[in-house]
Design a protein around this motif. Structure first.
Motif, mmCIF file in Angstrom:
data_model
loop_
_atom_site.group_PDB
_atom_site.id
_atom_site.type_symbol
_atom_site.label_atom_id
_atom_site.label_comp_id
_atom_site.label_asym_id
_atom_site.label_seq_id
_atom_site.Cartn_x
_atom_site.Cartn_y
_atom_site.Cartn_z
ATOM 1 N N UNK A 351 59.551 84.292 48.271
ATOM 2 C CA UNK A 351 58.609 85.135 47.545
ATOM 3 C C UNK A 351 59.201 85.702 46.259
ATOM 4 N N UNK A 352 60.046 84.939 45.649
ATOM 5 C CA UNK A 352 60.632 85.296 44.361
ATOM 6 C C UNK A 352 59.852 84.537 43.280
ATOM 7 N N UNK A 353 58.681 85.064 42.925
ATOM 8 C CA UNK A 353 57.738 84.337 42.081
ATOM 9 C C UNK A 353 58.309 84.066 40.690
ATOM 10 N N UNK A 354 58.919 85.058 40.086
ATOM 11 C CA UNK A 354 59.460 84.873 38.739
ATOM 12 C C UNK A 354 60.586 83.845 38.717
ATOM 13 N N UNK A 355 61.492 83.938 39.690
ATOM 14 C CA UNK A 355 62.590 82.975 39.759
ATOM 15 C C UNK A 355 62.058 81.570 40.023
ATOM 16 N N UNK A 356 61.056 81.471 40.878
ATOM 17 C CA UNK A 356 60.469 80.162 41.168
ATOM 18 C C UNK A 356 59.869 79.560 39.902
ATOM 19 N N UNK A 357 59.144 80.401 39.117
ATOM 20 C CA UNK A 357 58.550 79.892 37.876
ATOM 21 C C UNK A 357 59.626 79.412 36.916
ATOM 22 N N UNK A 358 60.711 80.169 36.775
ATOM 23 C CA UNK A 358 61.781 79.788 35.857
ATOM 24 C C UNK A 358 62.425 78.461 36.271
ATOM 25 N N UNK A 359 62.689 78.312 37.560
ATOM 26 C CA UNK A 359 63.296 77.056 38.027
ATOM 27 C C UNK A 359 62.365 75.866 37.774
ATOM 28 N N UNK A 360 61.086 76.047 38.057
ATOM 29 C CA UNK A 360 60.141 74.936 37.880
ATOM 30 C C UNK A 360 59.953 74.592 36.415
ATOM 31 N N UNK A 361 59.874 75.609 35.554
ATOM 32 C CA UNK A 361 59.736 75.349 34.117
ATOM 33 C C UNK A 361 60.983 74.648 33.570
ATOM 34 N N UNK A 362 62.159 75.077 34.030
ATOM 35 C CA UNK A 362 63.394 74.429 33.572
ATOM 36 C C UNK A 362 63.439 72.973 34.034
ATOM 37 N N UNK A 363 63.050 72.739 35.270
ATOM 38 C CA UNK A 363 63.030 71.364 35.785
ATOM 39 C C UNK A 363 62.092 70.486 34.974
ATOM 40 N N UNK A 364 60.901 71.038 34.662
ATOM 41 C CA UNK A 364 59.928 70.265 33.896
ATOM 42 C C UNK A 364 60.424 70.023 32.478
ATOM 43 N N UNK A 365 61.207 70.974 31.927
ATOM 44 C CA UNK A 365 61.764 70.779 30.597
ATOM 45 C C UNK A 365 62.843 69.715 30.563
ATOM 46 N N UNK A 366 63.605 69.599 31.649
ATOM 47 C CA UNK A 366 64.648 68.570 31.704
ATOM 48 C C UNK A 366 64.039 67.188 31.856
ATOM 49 N N UNK A 367 63.054 67.074 32.728
ATOM 50 C CA UNK A 367 62.391 65.781 32.956
ATOM 51 C C UNK A 367 60.954 66.040 33.375
ATOM 52 N N UNK A 368 60.034 65.433 32.623
ATOM 53 C CA UNK A 368 58.625 65.624 32.973
ATOM 54 C C UNK A 368 58.310 64.807 34.222
ATOM 55 N N UNK A 369 57.905 65.499 35.269
ATOM 56 C CA UNK A 369 57.608 64.860 36.546
ATOM 57 C C UNK A 369 56.240 65.314 37.017
ATOM 58 N N UNK A 370 55.441 64.403 37.495
ATOM 59 C CA UNK A 370 54.124 64.748 38.027
ATOM 60 C C UNK A 370 54.246 65.732 39.191
ATOM 61 N N UNK A 371 55.246 65.542 40.016
ATOM 62 C CA UNK A 371 55.427 66.415 41.170
ATOM 63 C C UNK A 371 55.764 67.834 40.732
ATOM 64 N N UNK A 372 56.691 67.970 39.782
ATOM 65 C CA UNK A 372 57.063 69.295 39.291
ATOM 66 C C UNK A 372 55.896 69.948 38.558
ATOM 67 N N UNK A 373 55.177 69.167 37.740
ATOM 68 C CA UNK A 373 54.028 69.714 37.013
ATOM 69 C C UNK A 373 52.962 70.210 37.979
ATOM 70 N N UNK A 374 52.724 69.465 39.056
ATOM 71 C CA UNK A 374 51.720 69.891 40.037
ATOM 72 C C UNK A 374 52.155 71.183 40.729
ATOM 73 N N UNK A 375 53.440 71.297 41.045
ATOM 74 C CA UNK A 375 53.937 72.515 41.702
ATOM 75 C C UNK A 375 53.809 73.722 40.780
ATOM 76 N N UNK A 376 54.148 73.546 39.511
ATOM 77 C CA UNK A 376 54.058 74.641 38.544
ATOM 78 C C UNK A 376 52.613 74.984 38.248
ATOM 79 N N UNK A 377 51.751 73.971 38.195
ATOM 80 C CA UNK A 377 50.318 74.202 37.982
ATOM 81 C C UNK A 377 49.751 75.079 39.086
#
Length: 420
Positions: A351-377
């Motif tokens: 339940x660390x929403x801000x940290x989760x968003x930061x990790x997902x955004x960083x992952x998507x910035x390193x490599x665009x992935x449909x799976x990561x984009x769906x999770x962040x969406x």
């Protein structure tokens, strides 16, 4: 040279005397045999007698040269038959190589009777009949091959198994190969064919028991054996899990799945695909804690993007400890997109929403992935950031379908009543 001159002198002298004699008195010969009467002059008759004597002498010389005894005549006849058989066999093999199955079959069968190696003829004829789709004739030729040559059981049996496999008669091929293995338990080609049959029948358990023997006898090269071994154990694990999934949850016992894992050879326990299958089955069968513990242990010693992705999907007994373990790996791999995705998911569990968003955004910035984009969406939508969520959703849909760039109308702004 002197002998030649003497012969020529005698021939000239004899010719001269003969011509003088014929001119002086031609003579007369009359022969009566029954109703036949032959009349001629003396010199013509003598010439015929000499010619007949010469012909008889030549024939007797030929008989003496060939020594035509009954045994020699038989040998001559047999040699002639072998030569014809050899020609037919050679032509039949050529026709077989060229794909002329009918003619090859006929020539090979005709040449088999007098061939020095009839086994080759019958085995090749069986191949031709098989190619024609005539399995009964193929079996007949195989039976003739076995009868023609002592000690041909293995060669005939392997050919029979191969033709049965090619025809899709896997059960019959299995019976043939099991019989051959009883007589030749360590023959590499028998084991290779047996492995093919088990694979066709999807009898993964039997094939897993054959694997050690395949390795011991070097029946396959190391790379082929590794690929086969991985395929076998993945399917054995899948079959064990499928049986458990068909049982009611309260009656499931993971002992059988654990026994399969214990049977794995050590190299396969470090194989990321096999570990992924086993851990995924544990999680699906309600043993997520065991799956998380296994993955953490493996990832600590052998990194795998495939396994860290699964690690982020599994809920361990302590979400905080799971997060700490994953963040420890991040120190060595700060830009690994799969690890960042897993950290985003584990942060959501904590339940660390801000940290989760930061990790997902960083992952998507390193490599665009449909799976990561769906999770962040999904996270954006629950955080109330609908525009960002829709943007990612639309971007994901457009990229996923590979739509071309086309001009689009500008959206109209309306005032007053909402659009219907």
């Amino acid at each position: 040279m002197r002998a030649l001159l003497i012969v020529l002198f005698v021939a000239v002298l004899a010719g001269t005397l003969l011509s003088l004699g014929m001119a002086e008195d031609p003579g007369y010969i009359r022969i009566s045999i029954g109703s036949w009467l032959i009349e001629t002059n003396f010199w013509v008759g003598m010439s015929l007698v000499v010619l007949a004597a010469l012909a008889l002498h030549w024939l007797l010389g030929l008989v003496r040269g060939l020594r035509l005894s009954p045994g020699a005549m038989g040998q001559w006849w047999r040699n002639s038959g072998r030569r014809r058989a050899q020609r037919r066999t050679t032509q039949g093999l050529l026709e077989l190589a060229e794909g002329n199955w009918g003619r090859a079959r006929k020539l090979l069968e005709q040449g088999a009777g007098n061939a020095e190696t009839p086994l080759i003829n019958y085995l090749s004829a069986a191949e031709a009949a098989h190619q024609q789709g005539d399995q009964e004739e193929a079996d007949r030729f195989l039976r003739l091959a076995w009868e023609s040559t002592a000690g041909s059981d293995l060669a005939v049996g392997l050919t029979q198994a191969r033709l049965q496999l090619n025809a899709g008669r896997n059960e019959q091929a299995l019976a043939t190969l099991l019989r051959l293995r009883r007589n030749s338990p360590n023959h590499p080609h028998v084991m290779r064919q047996l492995a093919n049959v088990y694979r066709n029948l999807e009898d993964w358990q039997a094939l897993s028991e054959l694997l050690p023997e395949l390795r011991r006898q070097a029946a396959l090269d190391e790379s082929s054996l590794t690929v086969l071994e991985q395929e076998v154990w993945l399917n054995v694990l899948d079959q064990a899990a499928e049986r458990l999934e068909r049982q009611p949850p309260e009656q499931r016992n993971l002992d059988h799945l654990d026994r399969v894992w214990d049977q794995l050879p050590p190299p396969r326990r470090n194989d990321e695909s096999v570990v992924h299958h086993y851990a995924n089955h544990l999680a699906r069968l309600g043993a997520e804690s065991r799956a998380e513990s296994l993955l953490r242990k493996v990832l600590r010693h052998s990194w795998s993007d495939l396994l860290i992705n699964l690690y982020g999907r599994i809920q361990g007994p302590r979400e905080d400890e799971q997060l700490l373990a994953a963040e420890g790996w991040l120190k060595e791999r700060p830009n690994n997109p799969e690890l960042l995705l897993a950290l985003g998911r584990i942060s959501l569990r904590n339940r660390l929403w801000g940290k989760a968003r930061e990790y997902l955004e960083t992952s998507l910035g390193v490599r665009h992935s449909q799976e990561t984009a769906a999770e962040l969406c999904r996270l954006y939508a629950h955080l109330g950031r609908y525009e960002d969520s829709v943007r990612l959703l639309r971007q994901g849909v457009l990229e996923h379908h590979g739509l071309p760039r086309l001009p689009m109308p500008e959206p109209r702004r309306r005032s007053g009543a909402p659009a219907r």
